[in-house]
Structure formats: structure tokens, C-alpha cells
Design an enzyme around this catalytic site. Structure first.
Site, short mmCIF file in Angstrom:
data_model
loop_
_atom_site.label_atom_id
_atom_site.label_comp_id
_atom_site.label_asym_id
_atom_site.label_seq_id
_atom_site.Cartn_x
_atom_site.Cartn_y
_atom_site.Cartn_z
N LYS A 162 56.59 -18.43 17.91
CA LYS A 162 57.34 -19.45 18.65
C LYS A 162 58.32 -20.13 17.71
CE LYS A 162 55.55 -21.96 22.09
NZ LYS A 162 55.94 -21.41 23.39
N1 PMP Z 1 56.41 -16.25 26.27
C1 PMP Z 1 57.20 -17.26 25.87
C2 PMP Z 1 58.61 -16.96 25.50
C3 PMP Z 1 56.70 -18.57 25.80
O1 PMP Z 1 57.47 -19.58 25.41
C4 PMP Z 1 55.36 -18.82 26.19
C5 PMP Z 1 54.81 -20.22 26.17
N2 PMP Z 1 54.18 -20.51 24.97
C6 PMP Z 1 54.56 -17.73 26.58
C7 PMP Z 1 55.12 -16.46 26.61
C8 PMP Z 1 53.11 -17.91 26.89
O2 PMP Z 1 52.39 -18.09 25.69
P1 PMP Z 1 51.04 -18.93 25.66
O3 PMP Z 1 50.14 -18.31 26.64
O4 PMP Z 1 50.56 -18.80 24.28
O5 PMP Z 1 51.40 -20.32 26.03
#
Ligand code: PMP
Length: 317
Positions: A162
């Protein structure tokens, strides 16, 4: 629909201590702000009837956060225990009265001029806000558009972590979809295979099998994605990680997106085509199981939750 504007909770962890949220600020010259040299997380806390908060997969979130920081050579103030303890302590101070969202954020705090991840200086903060349904209003099937923008490739900016700057890619795709009247974008990767939504991973169901792109498809290594795959195992639903073609979106029996904010969100339409099975039986089962787990009603998954008792610590400081 854009996420509702939220009121931030009163305190933030910033510079190694708890301060009023309004005091958690940086210089306009900060590399993080100038070049997006930052990494972040998004974690949910679920409010229980007894007033405690169950933080979902805290360790897994900070593991990915630490790896994201490593990708940008951002030094964190401590190990996983430090990051988790800071989050638990902040929860007690803010004592949220509803479901909440944590935003841990680490960034290059240096004020150097040129864009390089080699500059020193790392800073860490975590702050909180109340958060209900990410897509707004009552849960309903989402209307999605395959974006004209491609998901940023690993040869450009790693999508698996991220990384702040990479969210220009998500933001530009989301805006296009919303302007065109959709809830969100589905982005293809540079190879033309399905990657993910602007801030959520994507699954399809075909002939009873749950399918999602693999983690080398330029997707975020989502914690909810991984959790959904494990929950599918609990329910005896077969899961496959493989490339998904755009045209498979149109003929899938079911489609859903998932993420910390989105949770498990069924998709009704893609590019104005209705998804095969309007009753979405597998999505519904997964969604109900997910909801039971996050509410602490599934003993075999209790270790996914970090329980923070609010009342017990009142007056502790
Ligand atoms: N893809 C992206 C681009 C995101 O920003 C997120 C949100 N964090 C997710 C997928 C989902 O990830 P997570 O389940 O870890 O929140």
C-alpha cells in the site's frame, strides 16, 4: 458513491506519543507529500455489544504494512509488537462507540528536494475514524465499470504494497467510474487480465468455484482476500488463484469485491451487463460467514480478532 466524510476520533498516535488529532501535522516540504513516498494501512475495528472493540487481523495488517515500508526503505519506530501496541493503546484512548477504521501511515519525513527513497527519515502515525458501509447506504449490489485506466504494474510501482503515490492510479480510475455513474472501477493489468477494483480485491464464481487473480497479477496482497479464501475453505467452497479474462466478468455466475473498507460487497452489474445469478448464493454464504467471524461469533476464527476492552481501562492513565 464516494465514502462519506468522517469525523476523526479525538486522538492520534504521532511521533511516538498520543496527541490530539489536530496536532498530527507535517511540513508542506515533506517528501511524502511531494512525491507520495509513504505507505499506509487500513484496518477495521468492530464494536461489540459489551462495548469492546475487536480489531480484525491486526498482526497481518501490520505485517503487510512493514513489508510496504520496506519497499520504500521507510524506517519504522519499532517491530510488529510496537505497532500493534500503539494501535491498541490508541483504541483505549479514543474509546470508539461504533465500528471504526484505523489508518496507520508511515512516510519519508525528510525535507530533501529530489525524489529518492534513499533519503533518511521515517515517521509513523496512526489515527482513527468511525466507519460504517464504505459504499454508502444500505448494502446492495454494486455497479462497476471496467476502467480505461490500467492497474499500475510491478515494473512501475509495486501494487502488492500500500504505497501512497500508487493511489493516484486508484483515484483516477475511481473518479472516471463515478463520473460515468458507476460505484467503482475494475482495473485490468498491463497484460489485459483482471486485476482489482480501486480499493478492493475481486472474486468471481464460475460453476461453483471461487476464482481470484494471483498475487503476481498487480493486485494488492489484500488481507480480506486471503481471509475470504480461508473462509471459503471453512465452507467447503473450492478456490482457485488464476488469471481472469475481462470476458469472464460478463459470464460469471457471481462477482464480489472485498477489502477492509468494502468488506464482502456483491457486484450486480459490470459495464451495464447483469451478473448471472441474482441470488448470489456463494457470495451470500461467504458474506454471512465473514460477518459472523468479525462479530466474534465463530470460535475457530477468534484468533483473527484482537479484543480491546475499553471500559476496563478507563482511568488507567
Ligand atoms: N486493493 C486495493 C488497491 C486496496 O486499496 C485495498 C484496501 N486496502 C484492497 C485491495 C483490499 O485490501 P485489504 O483487504 O487488505 O483491505
Amino acid at each position: 458513491m464516494p465514502m462519506a466524510v468522517n469525523q476523526f476520533l479525538e486522538y492520534a498516535h504521532f511521533g511516538g506519543k498520543i496527541v490530539p488529532f489536530a496536532e498530527a501535522n507535517v511540513s508542506v516540504a515533506t517528501l511524502a507529500l511531494q512525491y507520495g513516498l509513504s505507505v499506509f494501512g487500513g484496518i477495521r475495528g468492530y464494536h461489540a455489544d459489551d462495548g469492546s472493540i475487536n480489531i480484525f487481523r491486526l498482526r497481518e495488517h501490520f505485517t503487510r504494512f512493514s513489508r510496504s515500508a520496506g519497499l520504500l526503505k521507510i524506517a519504522l519506530p519499532g517491530d510488529l509488537e510496537y505497532l500493534m501496541d500503539a494501535t491498541v493503546e490508541l483504541t483505549r484512548r479514543n474509546a470508539p462507540g461504533s465500528d471504526c477504521y484505523y489508518r496507520p501511515f508511515a512516510f519519508k519525513s525528510d525535507l530533501s528536494l529530489g525524489p529518492s527513497i534513499g533519503h533518511p527519515g521515517g515517521a509513523f502515525t496512526v489515527y482513527m475514524l468511525p466507519l460504517g458501509n464504505y459504499f454508502g447506504g444500505e448494502p446492495r449490489g454494486l455497479r462497476m465499470q471496467v476502467s480505461s485506466w490500467r492497474r499500475v504494474a510491478d515494473t512501475q510501482i509495486p501494487a502488492r504494497g500500500k504505497i501512497g503515490g500508487a493511489y493516484v492510479n486508484s483515484a483516477i480510475a475511481k473518479d472516471e467510474a463515478v463520473i460515468n455513474g458507476y460505484d467503482d472501477a475494475i482495473m485490468l493489468n498491463e497484460l489485459g487480465k483482471v486485476a482489482e477494483a480501486s480499493a478492493a480485491n475481486l472474486f468471481i464464481v464460475r460453476d461453483g468455484v471461487l476464482i481470484t487473480p494471483g498475487i503476481t497479477s498487480d493486485v494488492l496482497e489484500g488481507i480480506t482476500r486471503r481471509s475470504v479464501m480461508e473462509l471459503a475453505e471453512d465452507l467447503g467452497i473450492p478456490v482457485k488463484e488464476r488469471d481472469i479474462d475481462r470476458s469472464e466478468l460478463y459470464i460469471a455466475d457471481e462477482v464480489f469485491v472485498c477489502g477492509t473498507a468494502a468488506q464482502v460487497a456483491p457486484v450486480d452489474q459490470i459495464d451495464q451487463r447483469h451478473i448471472g445469478d441474482p441470488t448470489q448464493p456463494i457470495t451470500t454464504r461467504l458474506r454471512e460467514h465473514f460477518e459472523a467471524v468479525v462479530r466474534g461469533r465463530v470460535p475457530s476464527r477468534a484468533d483473527w480478532l484482537t479484543r480491546v476492552e475499553i471500559g476496563a481501562l478507563v482511568g488507567a492513565d
